[in-house]
Write a protein that holds these residues in place. Structure first.
Motif, PDB file in Angstrom:
ATOM      1  N   ASN A  53      33.449  32.713  41.165  1.00  3.52           N
ATOM      2  CA  ASN A  53      35.002  32.388  41.310  1.00  3.52           C
ATOM      3  C   ASN A  53      35.479  32.062  42.446  1.00  3.52           C
ATOM      4  O   ASN A  53      35.788  32.705  43.421  1.00  3.52           O
ATOM      5  CB  ASN A  53      35.521  33.649  40.653  1.00  3.52           C
ATOM      6  N   LEU A  54      36.005  30.875  42.615  1.00  3.07           N
ATOM      7  CA  LEU A  54      36.904  30.287  43.705  1.00  3.07           C
ATOM      8  C   LEU A  54      38.187  30.524  43.970  1.00  3.07           C
ATOM      9  O   LEU A  54      38.644  30.590  45.228  1.00  3.07           O
ATOM     10  CB  LEU A  54      36.691  28.769  43.743  1.00  3.07           C
ATOM     11  N   LYS A  55      38.758  31.279  42.899  1.00  3.25           N
ATOM     12  CA  LYS A  55      40.086  31.897  43.154  1.00  3.25           C
ATOM     13  C   LYS A  55      40.048  33.347  43.423  1.00  3.25           C
ATOM     14  O   LYS A  55      41.092  33.889  43.562  1.00  3.25           O
ATOM     15  CB  LYS A  55      40.688  31.662  41.898  1.00  3.25           C
ATOM     16  N   SER A  56      39.036  33.975  43.620  1.00  7.90           N
ATOM     17  CA  SER A  56      38.977  35.158  44.035  1.00  7.90           C
ATOM     18  C   SER A  56      39.708  35.673  45.569  1.00  7.90           C
ATOM     19  O   SER A  56      39.514  34.968  46.513  1.00  7.90           O
ATOM     20  CB  SER A  56      37.443  36.024  44.330  1.00  7.90           C
ATOM     21  N   GLN A  57      40.420  36.467  45.445  1.00  7.01           N
ATOM     22  CA  GLN A  57      41.367  37.005  46.532  1.00  7.01           C
ATOM     23  C   GLN A  57      40.521  37.906  47.447  1.00  7.01           C
ATOM     24  O   GLN A  57      41.019  38.428  48.648  1.00  7.01           O
ATOM     25  CB  GLN A  57      42.548  37.636  46.160  1.00  7.01           C
ATOM     26  N   GLN A  58      39.244  38.334  46.918  1.00  9.37           N
ATOM     27  CA  GLN A  58      38.640  39.247  47.910  1.00  9.37           C
ATOM     28  C   GLN A  58      37.708  38.485  49.198  1.00  9.37           C
ATOM     29  O   GLN A  58      37.090  37.716  48.795  1.00  9.37           O
ATOM     30  CB  GLN A  58      37.310  39.955  47.295  1.00  9.37           C
ATOM     31  N   PRO A  59      38.380  39.038  50.272  1.00  7.59           N
ATOM     32  CA  PRO A  59      37.582  38.325  51.641  1.00  7.59           C
ATOM     33  C   PRO A  59      36.257  38.532  51.575  1.00  7.59           C
ATOM     34  O   PRO A  59      35.710  39.632  51.353  1.00  7.59           O
ATOM     35  CB  PRO A  59      38.114  39.260  52.643  1.00  7.59           C
ATOM     36  N   ALA A  60      35.254  37.467  51.544  1.00  5.68           N
ATOM     37  CA  ALA A  60      34.008  37.174  51.425  1.00  5.68           C
ATOM     38  C   ALA A  60      33.505  36.089  52.150  1.00  5.68           C
ATOM     39  O   ALA A  60      34.083  35.175  52.270  1.00  5.68           O
ATOM     40  CB  ALA A  60      33.500  37.321  49.931  1.00  5.68           C
ATOM     41  N   VAL A 182      35.147  43.034  54.078  1.00 10.50           N
ATOM     42  CA  VAL A 182      34.776  41.483  54.110  1.00 10.50           C
ATOM     43  C   VAL A 182      33.116  41.740  53.441  1.00 10.50           C
ATOM     44  O   VAL A 182      32.324  42.591  53.831  1.00 10.50           O
ATOM     45  CB  VAL A 182      34.545  40.744  55.176  1.00 10.50           C
ATOM     46  N   GLU A 183      32.902  41.169  52.027  1.00 11.68           N
ATOM     47  CA  GLU A 183      31.634  41.271  51.384  1.00 11.68           C
ATOM     48  C   GLU A 183      30.814  39.929  51.832  1.00 11.68           C
ATOM     49  O   GLU A 183      31.504  38.911  51.865  1.00 11.68           O
ATOM     50  CB  GLU A 183      31.996  41.160  49.816  1.00 11.68           C
TER      51      GLU A 183
END
Length: 386
Positions: A53-60, A182-183
């Motif tokens: 998912n390119l719209k994920s807001q989770q820093p990774a 950060v994942e």
């Protein structure tokens, strides 16, 4: 022609026709069988992130087996798999996409080349670092989470996924740490499943060795993220084989020209690490201008579990043991390995610190959920806060 001869000729033709039909049916059956076999058993062992998912807001950050960082661009996993799970190979076969992606990261290329791939990769890393700093908020540190071997990205065969592990880890640590998580997603390989089938288990152990090989370029890629990252403190929290990724990002067990992080404090938190007691022999082989031998900016903490059956690689009398395939003796304190390691470390790295945490109360379970439950990591978390 006599009637008997006509009948005989007809029967012969009928037999030949029947044999021909049987051959066709067998060919069709084999085709269907091999198609089904490839679907069920022939799935790629690589863990791919092209369709995330390119719209994920989770820093990774997402890193392939060669240490290349995934761009924010949809790449079909099947096309990536056909390129041997290599972004560089995919760019070579999809040069128009390569130029589009390059433009997205402000790279002015007019053609594909390996040199341009490296420039693009550095630009992706730079973009990631800028995004991390902009998401800092009130966080006093940044914490990189690194998963271990055989972690699918999507649900598969009932196994725990890497996103699920990270959700558990964040829930455990964020209650007591004011940090930006950060994942880190990397190609630690995946296949199903451990069982009583020795042949299948051996194949999984061989795959573990492949994952261990991937840990080196992934770690060197991650080192570029750590270097000059605008945080005073970096926490690196790993589980199992993720420890090897962390170590390659911090010092040179293999020669590398990439600089190691010079932040004021690097907390290295290794939970049930898939490591041997000689994994830190090169601890002082770093690329940095700071005088770390006088005052080390690295703080090492290791949580070992004498009962972890995955690290022991043995249930009862059965299994290859902690020395074979990937050496995991440090993570399970095999024959006092962890305790002896601390003596070695204290003697050879005088101004550096190492703290051991006995997590044997977790029992045989190797899952992140087991280690994060019932307050097992409280002491380690408190140490991170110091």
């Amino acid at each position: 022609m006599p009637r008997e001869e006509l009948l005989g000729a007809f029967c012969l033709k009928l037999v030949r026709f029947t044999n021909w039909i049987n051959l066709i049916m067998r060919a069709v059956f084999l085709f269907i069988y091999f198609c089904l076999f490839s679907i069920v058993y022939g799935q790629s062992p690589h863990v791919l992130y092209g369709e995330r998912n390119l719209k994920s807001q989770q820093p990774a950050v997402y890193i392939d087996k060669e240490g290349s960082f995934y761009p924010d661009y949809l790449i079909s996993n099947s096309s990536l798999d056909n390129c041997n799970a290599s972004l560089i190979n995919w760019y070579a076969k999809n040069q128009n996409d390569f130029l589009v992606i390059s433009k997205q990261y402000n790279c002015s290329f007019d053609k594909y080349s390996l040199e341009n791939c490296n420039v693009l990769n550095d630009s992706i890393i730079s973009s990631r670092k800028q995004a991390l700093f902009s998401n800092k908020g009130t966080a006093t540190s940044v914490s990189f989470l690194i998963h271990g071997y055989r972690k699918p990205f999507l649900k598969s065969n009932g196994d725990r996924t890497s996103p699920r592990d990270y959700a558990i880890m964040k829930e455990t640590f964020q209650q007591k740490l004011n940090t930006l998580f950060v994942e880190v997603y990397w190609d630690a390989m995946y296949d199903c499943c451990y069982s009583t089938n020795r042949k299948k288990n051996k194949a999984l152990y061989n795959l573990l060795q492949e994952a261990e090989k991937n840990a080196l370029p992934v770690g060197l890629g991650l080192r570029k993220v750590f270097y000059d990252l605008k945080f005073d403190t970096i926490n690196i929290i790993t589980h199992s084989l993720g420890a090897q990724v962390a170590l390659h990002s911090l010092f040179n067990s293999k020669e590398s020209i990439s600089p190691t992080p010079a932040n004021n404090r690097i907390n290295i938190c290794l939970i049930a690490p898939a490591l041997s007691d000689d994994s830190f022999n090169d601890y002082y082989k770093r690329k940095t201008d700071i005088d770390f031998k006088s005052k080390d900016n690295y703080r090492l903490m290791i949580g070992y579990n004498e009962n972890d059956f995955v690290l022991r690689k043995k249930v009862g009398w059965f299994g290859p043991g902690p020395y074979r395939y990937v050496n995991t003796t440090l993570g399970c304190n095999h024959k006092g390995c962890s305790l002896n390691f601390k003596k070695y470390f204290t003697k050879n790295f005088i101004n550096s610190s190492v703290t051991l945490f006995d997590l044997s109360s977790v029992g045989q379970c190797h899952l992140v959920g087991c280690y994060c439950s019932s307050g097992h990591l409280d002491e380690m978390i408190e140490f991170l806060k110091k």
